[in-house]
Design a protein around this motif. Structure first.
Motif, short mmCIF file in Angstrom:
data_model
loop_
_atom_site.label_atom_id
_atom_site.label_comp_id
_atom_site.label_asym_id
_atom_site.label_seq_id
_atom_site.Cartn_x
_atom_site.Cartn_y
_atom_site.Cartn_z
N ALA A 7 0.83 -1.21 0.00
CA ALA A 7 0.00 0.00 0.00
C ALA A 7 0.86 1.26 0.00
N VAL A 8 1.94 1.26 0.77
CA VAL A 8 2.83 2.42 0.81
C VAL A 8 3.44 2.67 -0.55
N VAL A 9 3.92 1.63 -1.21
CA VAL A 9 4.56 1.78 -2.51
C VAL A 9 3.56 2.25 -3.56
N VAL A 10 2.35 1.67 -3.55
CA VAL A 10 1.34 2.05 -4.54
C VAL A 10 0.89 3.49 -4.34
N VAL A 11 0.62 3.89 -3.11
CA VAL A 11 0.18 5.26 -2.84
C VAL A 11 1.29 6.25 -3.20
N GLY A 16 3.55 10.37 -6.79
CA GLY A 16 4.62 10.78 -7.71
C GLY A 16 4.12 10.97 -9.13
N ALA A 17 3.26 10.05 -9.60
CA ALA A 17 2.71 10.18 -10.95
C ALA A 17 1.85 11.44 -11.06
N LEU A 36 4.65 7.91 -15.97
CA LEU A 36 5.38 6.68 -15.68
C LEU A 36 6.68 6.97 -14.93
N LEU A 37 7.38 8.02 -15.35
CA LEU A 37 8.60 8.41 -14.63
C LEU A 37 8.28 8.82 -13.19
N ALA A 43 7.64 5.36 -6.28
CA ALA A 43 7.82 4.03 -5.69
C ALA A 43 9.23 3.87 -5.12
N VAL A 44 10.23 4.30 -5.87
CA VAL A 44 11.61 4.20 -5.39
C VAL A 44 11.82 5.10 -4.18
#
Length: 133
Positions: A7-11, A16-17, A36-37, A43-44
């Motif tokens: 959930a943290v990575v997706v949010v 970021g997007a 996409l960038l 995510a990173v």
């Protein structure tokens, strides 16, 4: 615990997007590429501090302060790559409009915000190391 990590990575990727897509609309950069960038940078960035900590601030036995520190680290980690991408898009747009001169002095930061952004992870780690023990 895997659900919280995902959930943290997706949010963070969505945030970021969204930020980079907004900047792409203002700078006439391709929207899909920018989104996409931005998703990759988000995510990173969310994993920048949480991966070494193995998301320990979100374990069930942790206090609210630990979770708040974890959210702050995620926000800081998100700001570094997404902010860098946003800065690059603004510089690219300024060069395309002819608003930016190509003269650079070596070793001098013209943008102090970028300098503090680069120093922030080190300063935070030093703060924790010196104050926590």
């Amino acid at each position: 615990m895997l659900g919280i990590k995902l959930a943290v990575v997706v949010v963070a990727a969505l945030i970021g997007a969204g930020i980079v897509a907004w900047r792409c609309q203002r700078t006439h950069f391709p929207l899909l590429t920018g989104s996409l960038l931005g998703a990759g940078a988000g995510a990173v960035g969310s994993l920048l501090f949480m991966l070494p900590l193995n998301f320990c601030t979100f374990e069930l036995e942790r206090t609210g302060l630990d979770m708040a520190v974890g959210l702050g680290l995620i926000a800081l980690g998100l700001a570094i790559p997404v902010g860098s991408l946003d800065w690059w898009l603004r510089q690219r747009d300024a060069k395309a409009r002819g608003l930016l001169r190509e003269e650079f002095r070596q070793g001098v930061f013209r943008n102090w915000g970028l300098a503090w952004l680069c120093l922030a992870p080190t300063l935070i780690i030093l703060l924790f190391i010196s104050l926590l023990p």
